[in-house]
Motif scaffolding. Structure first.
Motif, PDB file in Angstrom:
ATOM      1  N   MET A  43       0.810  -1.459  -0.205  1.00 62.82           N
ATOM      2  CA  MET A  43      -0.291   0.480  -0.353  1.00 62.82           C
ATOM      3  C   MET A  43       0.757   1.320  -0.022  1.00 62.82           C
ATOM      4  N   VAL A  44       0.782   2.332  -0.687  1.00 61.29           N
ATOM      5  CA  VAL A  44       1.029   3.591  -1.247  1.00 61.29           C
ATOM      6  C   VAL A  44       0.748   4.649  -0.623  1.00 61.29           C
ATOM      7  N   ALA A  45       0.986   5.478  -0.143  1.00 65.41           N
ATOM      8  CA  ALA A  45       0.579   7.444   0.075  1.00 65.41           C
ATOM      9  C   ALA A  45       0.637   7.740  -1.288  1.00 65.41           C
ATOM     10  N   LEU A  46      -0.824   8.606  -1.733  1.00 67.89           N
ATOM     11  CA  LEU A  46      -0.918   9.578  -2.638  1.00 67.89           C
ATOM     12  C   LEU A  46      -2.106  10.354  -2.323  1.00 67.89           C
ATOM     13  N   ARG A  47      -1.979  11.789  -2.916  1.00 67.32           N
ATOM     14  CA  ARG A  47      -2.476  13.364  -2.088  1.00 67.32           C
ATOM     15  C   ARG A  47      -3.550  12.994  -3.504  1.00 67.32           C
ATOM     16  N   LEU A  48      -4.769  12.843  -3.164  1.00 67.36           N
ATOM     17  CA  LEU A  48      -6.118  13.327  -4.159  1.00 67.36           C
ATOM     18  C   LEU A  48      -6.908  14.361  -3.495  1.00 67.36           C
ATOM     19  N   ARG A  63     -13.406  16.151 -12.649  1.00 72.54           N
ATOM     20  CA  ARG A  63     -12.739  17.211 -14.588  1.00 72.54           C
ATOM     21  C   ARG A  63     -14.111  18.310 -14.472  1.00 72.54           C
ATOM     22  N   SER A  64     -14.021  19.494 -14.535  1.00 69.14           N
ATOM     23  CA  SER A  64     -15.592  19.920 -15.539  1.00 69.14           C
ATOM     24  C   SER A  64     -14.788  20.283 -17.180  1.00 69.14           C
ATOM     25  N   THR A  65     -16.098  20.007 -17.763  1.00 72.47           N
ATOM     26  CA  THR A  65     -15.523  20.610 -19.004  1.00 72.47           C
ATOM     27  C   THR A  65     -15.280  22.141 -19.323  1.00 72.47           C
ATOM     28  N   ILE A  75      -2.268  15.437 -12.705  1.00 73.03           N
ATOM     29  CA  ILE A  75      -1.433  14.745 -11.966  1.00 73.03           C
ATOM     30  C   ILE A  75       0.201  15.531 -11.731  1.00 73.03           C
ATOM     31  N   ASP A  76       0.655  15.933 -10.233  1.00 74.27           N
ATOM     32  CA  ASP A  76       1.740  16.164 -10.367  1.00 74.27           C
ATOM     33  C   ASP A  76       2.319  17.170 -11.138  1.00 74.27           C
ATOM     34  N   GLY A  77       1.093  18.459 -11.022  1.00 84.32           N
ATOM     35  CA  GLY A  77       1.019  20.244 -11.157  1.00 84.32           C
ATOM     36  C   GLY A  77       0.975  19.015 -13.079  1.00 84.32           C
ATOM     37  N   VAL A  95       0.218  13.414  -6.521  1.00 83.76           N
ATOM     38  CA  VAL A  95      -0.557  14.507  -6.211  1.00 83.76           C
ATOM     39  C   VAL A  95      -1.607  14.487  -7.790  1.00 83.76           C
ATOM     40  N   VAL A  96      -2.910  14.043  -7.315  1.00 84.14           N
ATOM     41  CA  VAL A  96      -3.645  14.293  -8.095  1.00 84.14           C
ATOM     42  C   VAL A  96      -5.171  15.667  -8.065  1.00 84.14           C
ATOM     43  N   GLU A  97      -5.123  16.619  -8.710  1.00 85.49           N
ATOM     44  CA  GLU A  97      -6.179  17.670  -8.343  1.00 85.49           C
ATOM     45  C   GLU A  97      -7.353  17.394  -9.407  1.00 85.49           C
ATOM     46  N   ARG A  98      -7.985  17.733  -9.161  1.00 84.01           N
ATOM     47  CA  ARG A  98      -9.085  18.201 -10.191  1.00 84.01           C
ATOM     48  C   ARG A  98      -9.241  18.830 -11.308  1.00 84.01           C
TER      49      ARG A  98
END
Length: 101
Positions: A12-17, A43-45, A68-70, A86-89
């Motif tokens: 198991m690994v850590a990631l940021r959502l 996401r949004s269109t 992902i990662d910027g 690192v994952v962002e919308r």
């Protein structure tokens, strides 16, 4: 709604959502992990701002685009989970005045 049926024989690994730290099996499909963690919409269109999330899970529809990662415009369904992701919308452009969706 989504859950891991059986723990894989992987660490198991850590990631940021979206600023939240979560654990996921290394090598898992990122889109599946996002769905399991309730990360929706992905996401949004750009035109209408409509919400989107993973749909085809095989890289055809592009509804699972995230940052992902910027790096924007990454298909979550084509990425494997690894430590430190690192994952962002991904937000589309806001509607201009008088513009229709």
């Amino acid at each position: 709604m989504f859950k891991i049926i059986a723990l894989p024989d992987r660490p198991m690994v850590a990631l940021r959502l979206a600023g939240r730290s979560v654990l996921a099996p290394e090598g898992d499909n990122l889109a599946a992990t996002l769905l399991r963690e309730g990360f929706s919409p992905f996401r949004s269109t750009p035109k209408s701002g409509a919400a989107r999330a993973a749909y085809c899970m095989m890289g055809v529809c592009f509804d699972c685009l995230v940052t992902i990662d910027g790096e924007p415009n990454r298909q979550a369904c084509m990425v494997q989970v690894r430590s430190g992701l690192v994952v962002e919308r991904q937000d589309g452009a806001p509607l201009a005045a008088g513009c229709r969706s």
